[in-house]
Structures are given as structure tokens and as C-alpha cells.
Design an enzyme around this catalytic site. Structure first.
Site, PDB file in Angstrom:
ATOM      1  N   TYR A  80      -2.302 -15.884 -28.442  1.00  0.00           N
ATOM      2  CA  TYR A  80      -2.498 -16.628 -29.693  1.00  0.00           C
ATOM      3  C   TYR A  80      -3.469 -17.795 -29.468  1.00  0.00           C
ATOM      4  CZ  TYR A  80      -1.224 -20.146 -33.243  1.00  0.00           C
ATOM      5  OH  TYR A  80      -1.254 -21.108 -34.211  1.00  0.00           O
ATOM      6  N   ASP A  95      -3.858 -14.417 -49.705  1.00  0.00           N
ATOM      7  CA  ASP A  95      -2.948 -14.064 -48.613  1.00  0.00           C
ATOM      8  C   ASP A  95      -2.822 -12.546 -48.615  1.00  0.00           C
ATOM      9  OD1 ASP A  95      -0.686 -16.075 -47.041  1.00  0.00           O
ATOM     10  OD2 ASP A  95      -0.445 -13.912 -46.841  1.00  0.00           O
ATOM     11  N   LYS A 136      -7.392 -18.688 -30.975  1.00  0.00           N
ATOM     12  CA  LYS A 136      -7.853 -19.941 -31.591  1.00  0.00           C
ATOM     13  C   LYS A 136      -9.098 -20.468 -30.880  1.00  0.00           C
ATOM     14  CE  LYS A 136      -4.710 -20.347 -34.843  1.00  0.00           C
ATOM     15  NZ  LYS A 136      -5.088 -20.217 -36.258  1.00  0.00           N
ATOM     16  N   SER A 156       2.295 -29.820 -34.545  1.00  0.00           N
ATOM     17  CA  SER A 156       3.481 -29.190 -35.153  1.00  0.00           C
ATOM     18  C   SER A 156       3.656 -29.779 -36.543  1.00  0.00           C
ATOM     19  CB  SER A 156       4.735 -29.476 -34.317  1.00  0.00           C
ATOM     20  OG  SER A 156       4.511 -29.180 -32.954  1.00  0.00           O
ATOM     21  N   ARG A 206       9.646 -32.101 -27.644  1.00  0.00           N
ATOM     22  CA  ARG A 206       8.186 -31.990 -27.502  1.00  0.00           C
ATOM     23  C   ARG A 206       7.477 -32.400 -28.798  1.00  0.00           C
ATOM     24  NH1 ARG A 206       5.501 -27.618 -29.216  1.00  0.00           N
ATOM     25  NH2 ARG A 206       3.276 -27.561 -28.703  1.00  0.00           N
ATOM     26  N   SER A 210      -5.256 -24.705 -33.137  1.00  0.00           N
ATOM     27  CA  SER A 210      -3.888 -24.993 -32.669  1.00  0.00           C
ATOM     28  C   SER A 210      -3.907 -25.741 -31.343  1.00  0.00           C
ATOM     29  CB  SER A 210      -3.133 -23.676 -32.491  1.00  0.00           C
ATOM     30  OG  SER A 210      -1.922 -23.890 -31.807  1.00  0.00           O
ATOM     31  N   ASN A 211      -2.832 -26.486 -31.114  1.00  0.00           N
ATOM     32  CA  ASN A 211      -2.621 -27.125 -29.802  1.00  0.00           C
ATOM     33  C   ASN A 211      -2.543 -26.066 -28.695  1.00  0.00           C
ATOM     34  OD1 ASN A 211       0.508 -26.721 -29.003  1.00  0.00           O
ATOM     35  ND2 ASN A 211       0.333 -26.941 -31.223  1.00  0.00           N
ATOM     36  N   GLY A 255      -5.008 -18.835 -43.111  1.00  0.00           N
ATOM     37  CA  GLY A 255      -4.573 -17.447 -42.942  1.00  0.00           C
ATOM     38  C   GLY A 255      -4.694 -16.994 -41.501  1.00  0.00           C
ATOM     39  N   GLY A 256      -3.726 -16.247 -41.039  1.00  0.00           N
ATOM     40  CA  GLY A 256      -3.794 -15.710 -39.686  1.00  0.00           C
ATOM     41  C   GLY A 256      -2.423 -15.536 -39.085  1.00  0.00           C
TER      42      GLY A 256
HETATM   43  P1  NAI Z   1       2.414 -19.043 -41.645  1.00  0.00           P
HETATM   44  O1  NAI Z   1       2.701 -17.870 -40.769  1.00  0.00           O
HETATM   45  O2  NAI Z   1       3.517 -19.611 -42.474  1.00  0.00           O
HETATM   46  O3  NAI Z   1       1.188 -18.703 -42.610  1.00  0.00           O
HETATM   47  C1  NAI Z   1       0.132 -17.861 -42.245  1.00  0.00           C
HETATM   48  C2  NAI Z   1      -0.200 -16.995 -43.441  1.00  0.00           C
HETATM   49  O4  NAI Z   1      -1.288 -16.123 -43.074  1.00  0.00           O
HETATM   50  C3  NAI Z   1       0.958 -16.102 -43.898  1.00  0.00           C
HETATM   51  O5  NAI Z   1       1.264 -16.324 -45.245  1.00  0.00           O
HETATM   52  C4  NAI Z   1       0.472 -14.682 -43.642  1.00  0.00           C
HETATM   53  O6  NAI Z   1       0.915 -13.751 -44.617  1.00  0.00           O
HETATM   54  C5  NAI Z   1      -1.052 -14.868 -43.687  1.00  0.00           C
HETATM   55  N1  NAI Z   1      -1.712 -13.790 -42.946  1.00  0.00           N
HETATM   56  C6  NAI Z   1      -1.357 -13.274 -41.724  1.00  0.00           C
HETATM   57  N2  NAI Z   1      -2.150 -12.252 -41.413  1.00  0.00           N
HETATM   58  C7  NAI Z   1      -3.027 -12.104 -42.439  1.00  0.00           C
HETATM   59  C8  NAI Z   1      -4.093 -11.193 -42.708  1.00  0.00           C
HETATM   60  N3  NAI Z   1      -4.428 -10.227 -41.852  1.00  0.00           N
HETATM   61  N4  NAI Z   1      -4.771 -11.343 -43.868  1.00  0.00           N
HETATM   62  C9  NAI Z   1      -4.450 -12.311 -44.748  1.00  0.00           C
HETATM   63  N5  NAI Z   1      -3.457 -13.196 -44.566  1.00  0.00           N
HETATM   64  C10 NAI Z   1      -2.749 -13.085 -43.417  1.00  0.00           C
HETATM   65  O7  NAI Z   1       1.791 -20.170 -40.689  1.00  0.00           O
HETATM   66  P2  NAI Z   1       1.585 -21.729 -40.972  1.00  0.00           P
HETATM   67  O8  NAI Z   1       2.577 -22.472 -40.183  1.00  0.00           O
HETATM   68  O9  NAI Z   1       1.453 -21.981 -42.409  1.00  0.00           O
HETATM   69  O10 NAI Z   1       0.175 -21.947 -40.255  1.00  0.00           O
HETATM   70  C11 NAI Z   1      -1.044 -21.869 -40.976  1.00  0.00           C
HETATM   71  C12 NAI Z   1      -2.195 -21.876 -39.962  1.00  0.00           C
HETATM   72  O11 NAI Z   1      -2.134 -23.060 -39.180  1.00  0.00           O
HETATM   73  C13 NAI Z   1      -2.155 -20.698 -38.998  1.00  0.00           C
HETATM   74  O12 NAI Z   1      -3.488 -20.258 -38.759  1.00  0.00           O
HETATM   75  C14 NAI Z   1      -1.570 -21.293 -37.731  1.00  0.00           C
HETATM   76  O13 NAI Z   1      -2.035 -20.622 -36.577  1.00  0.00           O
HETATM   77  C15 NAI Z   1      -2.087 -22.731 -37.806  1.00  0.00           C
HETATM   78  N6  NAI Z   1      -1.203 -23.676 -37.121  1.00  0.00           N
HETATM   79  C16 NAI Z   1      -0.035 -24.086 -37.712  1.00  0.00           C
HETATM   80  C17 NAI Z   1       0.788 -24.996 -37.069  1.00  0.00           C
HETATM   81  C18 NAI Z   1       2.027 -25.544 -37.725  1.00  0.00           C
HETATM   82  O14 NAI Z   1       2.597 -26.481 -37.182  1.00  0.00           O
HETATM   83  N7  NAI Z   1       2.489 -25.002 -38.839  1.00  0.00           N
HETATM   84  C19 NAI Z   1       0.465 -25.490 -35.714  1.00  0.00           C
HETATM   85  C20 NAI Z   1      -0.791 -25.007 -35.206  1.00  0.00           C
HETATM   86  C21 NAI Z   1      -1.592 -24.147 -35.903  1.00  0.00           C
END
Ligand code: NAI
Length: 265
Positions: A135, A32, A139, A164, A173, A110-111, A70-71
Site C-alpha cells: 500500500y 466512487d 502511494k 490518521s 501511535r 499516506s504516512n 479514491g483508492g
Molecule cells: P475509504 O476506504 O473509506 O475510502 C476510499 C474510497 O475509495 C471508498 O469509498 C472506495 O469505494 C473507493 N474506491 C476504492 N477502489 C476504487 C476504484 N477502483 N474506483 C473508484 N473508487 C474506488 O478510505 P479513507 O479513509 O476515506 O481514505 C481516503 C484516501 O485517503 C485513501 O486514498 C487513503 O489511502 C488516504 N489516506 C487516508 C487516511 C485516513 O486516516 N483516513 C490516512 C492516510 C491516507
């Protein structure tokens, strides 16, 4: 497998995966840009910006599988999204190609890649993308990149359009889009277990009565989600009113991101 890489391991889904996917590999490499705490005996911790090509090249070395969480995980000005979600994806796939194409990847799409479809429609993996935000566009880019590296180099990716994934649906939703952690873990286990994966698009959603997404194209995975958001409906109804019928989160699959404006710099 010998080594599994989880990117975004300090985030919501990455932390959950850290807790629950350790059995998939002898060593789990967690990465991360944020602090990852203290390594357990089977863990390697790597602080790495996905936008840094050299760092990502070193990151993927010796990894048989990658869970790419990551992202940037929501709508923002483009300057906040592009580095992690565009440059980061290119860096990841280029690194996998250079290291012999041996990693199988789970890409957290993602959705919001299909967020402009109406909630009245049921869609499957073959529909054209309809992103609802910058965003969502990032994706769609990631999905196209994964597809190209599969067609050109045979690198296998499960493109998971996560709905989600939270402990409980937070609004009405999410009664359609919710995915339990158990169902996500079971999906990732299947993705790494199946002999031939290909590059499928999978809707990351539980077996919700109200879901809009048809996963029949990926029945070959043998993944059967078990949870159903309907069990939260009564408590949700008690906690809040459903959205007005003409509100973004009642009309569009991506909810309010579809009616949100562009986040300027
Ligand atoms: P989150 O924001 O909690 O985790 C994303 C992680 O990526 C963070 O720890 C952040 O520090 C890291 N990150 C951001 N920019 C970075 C970079 N430049 N280099 C290295 N690390 C970086 O998000 P979450 O909820 O855990 O989501 C994880 C993935 O799943 C994401 O890609 C998100 O788009 C995707 N996603 C999540 C959903 C959900 O319901 N949680 C729904 C749809 C997609």
C-alpha cells in the site's frame, strides 16, 4: 471554481469532504465505485472505477479542482491495490493532461510512504521515501507520478501524506499521527486558495505535541493546524495500555504495517 471533483466520495474522508467542501465550487462532482446515495441540488454523482481509463477521462472533464481520495486505503494483496492506486492514478493524470491541464489536484498520499522511519526521528518533506507495505509503495508511485506531471506539464498537486484522519486517535501511535477533520478541511481550502501551489509534499497532521513530521517546507501555504491529539491522551491511557517498547507500533512511524508480512493473493 466552477466544478470540484471528489473521488472516493463514498468513503470516510470523501463523505466528510462532501459535507464540508461544497462551498469551494458551484458544482461538486462526486465519484466512487460504491453507492453515493442521492444527489443534493449542487451535486453530480458519477459511479466510476478508477481503473477504467475511458470512464476517468469523462470524469475529470470541466473540473477545476480534484480532491483525490479514491483508492484502496490499506494493506492488501497487490491485486486489490494496483487497479485503483496505480492504474487509477495514471488514468487520472492522463485525463487531466488531455483535458488541458487545468485541474489542481489534492492527492491523498499516506504516512505509509515513509512508514519505515523510526518514531525517534523527525522528518521533513525532503527525506527519501521508505514505504512500509505494498500500500505504501502504491502511494510512493502516486507521489512520483504527480511530481512528473508537474515537472513535465505544470499540473499542480498537493501531495498530502495523511497521518490518521479519524474523529479521535484510536491508539497511542495516533497521538503523533492524528489529523482532525477541521485541520484537513482548512488545508484543502488553502490549497485551492493559494495563487501558485507547485507540487509540495505536506504532512497531513494536526498540531500534536508528539508529531514526528516537520512541515516547515510548506509554510508558504499559510496553513496552521489548530487541533492537538494530546487532549485525548488521558482517555486513551484509561482505555488501553501503550504498546510494548519493541512493538511495531512503538518503533515505526507507519506502525504495525511495518512489521506486518506481505498479504499474499
Ligand atoms: P475509504 O476506504 O473509506 O475510502 C476510499 C474510497 O475509495 C471508498 O469509498 C472506495 O469505494 C473507493 N474506491 C476504492 N477502489 C476504487 C476504484 N477502483 N474506483 C473508484 N473508487 C474506488 O478510505 P479513507 O479513509 O476515506 O481514505 C481516503 C484516501 O485517503 C485513501 O486514498 C487513503 O489511502 C488516504 N489516506 C487516508 C487516511 C485516513 O486516516 N483516513 C490516512 C492516510 C491516507
Amino acid at each position: 471554481m466552477k466544478r470540484l471533483l471528489i473521488t472516493g466520495a463514498a468513503g470516510r474522508l470523501g463523505s466528510m469532504a462532501r459535507q464540508r467542501l461544497g462551498h469551494l465550487a458551484d458544482v461538486v462532482r462526486l465519484s466512487d465505485i460504491a453507492d453515493l446515495g442521492i444527489a443534493a441540488p449542487h451535486e453530480e454523482l458519477v459511479i466510476c472505477d478508477l481503473a477504467d481509463a475511458d470512464a476517468v477521462d469523462a470524469l475529470v472533464a470541466d473540473c477545476g479542482g480534484i480532491v483525490h481520495f479514491g483508492g484502496h486505503a490499506t494493506e492488501a494483496p497487490w491485486s486489490a491495490i494496483g487497479g485503483a492506486n496505480i492504474e487509477g492514478m495514471v488514468n487520472l493524470y492522463e485525463a487531466v493532461r488531455r483535458h488541458g491541464r487545468r485541474s489542481r489536484i489534492v492527492f491523498a498520499s499516506s504516512n505509509h510512504a515513509i512508514g519505515f522511519y523510526r518514531q525517534s526521528e523527525t522528518i521533513d518533506a525532503d527525506v527519501p521515501t521508505r514505504p512500509d507495505s505494498l500500500y505504501g509503495v502504491s502511494k510512493v508511485f502516486g507521489e512520483a507520478l504527480a511530481s512528473m506531471y508537474h515537472d513535465k506539464f505544470g499540473i499542480e498537486t498537493a501531495i498530502v501524506r495523511i497521518g490518521s484522519c479519524f474523529p479521535e486517535p484510536a491508539d497511542h501511535r495516533m497521538l503523533a499521527t492524528w489529523m482532525s477533520a477541521d485541520d484537513l478541511v482548512a488545508l484543502i481550502e488553502r490549497i485551492f486558495d493559494i495563487p501558485v501551489l507547485g507540487c509540495p509534499i505536506i504532512y497531513g497532521v494536526s498540531d500534536n505535541d508528539r508529531r514526528w513530521w516537520d512541515n516547515s517546507k510548506v509554510s508558504y501555504l499559510g496553513w496552521r493546524p489548530r487541533d492537538n491529539a494530546e487532549r485525548f491522551r488521558a482517555q486513551l491511557d484509561a482505555a488501553m495500555d501503550p504498546p510494548a517498547p519493541d512493538a511495531g507500533d512503538a518503533l515505526y512511524q507507519g506502525g504495525l504495517l511495518a512489521t506486518d508480512g506481505i498479504h499474499e493473493e
